[in-house]
Write an enzyme that holds these catalytic residues in place. Structure first.
Site, PDB file in Angstrom:
ATOM      1  N   TYR A   1      35.572  58.801  36.679  1.00 51.26           N
ATOM      2  CA  TYR A   1      35.748  57.552  35.932  1.00 51.26           C
ATOM      3  C   TYR A   1      34.503  57.271  35.095  1.00 51.26           C
ATOM      4  O   TYR A   1      34.591  56.967  33.898  1.00 51.26           O
ATOM      5  CB  TYR A   1      36.032  56.389  36.896  1.00 51.26           C
TER       6      TYR A   1
ATOM      7  N   GLU B   1      40.477  44.687  35.589  1.00 53.02           N
ATOM      8  CA  GLU B   1      39.169  44.037  35.744  1.00 53.02           C
ATOM      9  C   GLU B   1      39.344  42.668  36.404  1.00 53.02           C
ATOM     10  O   GLU B   1      38.540  42.267  37.244  1.00 53.02           O
ATOM     11  CB  GLU B   1      38.451  43.897  34.393  1.00 53.02           C
TER      12      GLU B   1
ATOM     13  N   TRP C   1      34.847  47.152  41.714  1.00 52.63           N
ATOM     14  CA  TRP C   1      35.668  47.971  40.840  1.00 52.63           C
ATOM     15  C   TRP C   1      36.136  49.221  41.577  1.00 52.63           C
ATOM     16  O   TRP C   1      37.242  49.701  41.370  1.00 52.63           O
ATOM     17  CB  TRP C   1      34.908  48.342  39.566  1.00 52.63           C
TER      18      TRP C   1
END
Length: 194
Positions: free
Chosen positions: A20, A42, A50
């Site tokens: 990522y 988000e 996250w």
């Protein structure tokens, strides 16, 4: 060989998280639907990390129809209840309902502006802001631009778009490049503009 790459200090050793960071975070993203997905995810991390959301992202895509706002906006109460029973997502009623609500706001913006991407990228005048942080401790949680974005999106009716969420979205979508100076991604060309 992977261990030899110097990455930003927030990245752990999970291959999912490293991929990522290496391939998505900070890369300019202009695909309307992918930007909607990112903004929604988000928002899901509010009060969490996250990393927690990233591990659930594929399942979110599956149960939220690949984040197609036109489909999500049609979800009824039965669908909400089904989602709230799903252990593969964050089963917070306010967050689930926010995605559905926000899909309708997205459609309004798309209708009025022609493109969600051009609407969102306007906050940074269409160009990534490239910062030069030497350490993760220097990276802010929000900025005057994320404050402004949050205020405007809330005024439009979006939910779960506080300034910290907006700044995380800006970083993730490449509107802001916050890779620290020692990170190997600083020397990489932009890998994608989706």
């Amino acid at each position: 060989m992977e261990q030899l790459k110097q990455r930003c200090g927030w990245v752990n050793q999970d291959p999912l998280y490293m991929a990522y960071h290496d391939e998505e975070w900070g890369q300019p993203l202009t695909n309307d639907q992918k930007l909607f997905e990112l903004l929604m995810l988000e928002g899901m991390q509010a009060g969490l990390s996250w990393y927690t959301v990233l591990k659930k992202r594929e399942h979110y895509r599956k149960v939220f129809d690949d984040f197609d706002p036109a489909i999500i906006a049609t979800y009824n109460e039965a669908k909400v209840e089904q989602l709230l029973q799903d252990p593969g997502i964050i089963r917070n009623k306010l967050k689930v309902r926010a995605i559905i609500h926000n899909a309708g706001i997205y459609q309004q913006i798309e209708q009025e502006e022609g493109s969600f991407s051009s609407y969102m990228w306007r906050f940074v005048d269409g160009e990534p802001i490239v910062n030069e942080w030497t350490s993760i401790s220097e990276v802010p949680a929000n900025t005057p631009i994320s404050d402004h974005m949050s205020k405007i999106l809330k005024k439009r009716g979006f939910k779960f778009v506080g300034t910290t969420i907006c700044y995380a979205f800006m970083q993730a979508s490449g509107m802001v490049n916050d890779h620290t100076l020692d990170c190997f991604c600083r020397t990489q060309p932009n890998l994608m503009t989706l």
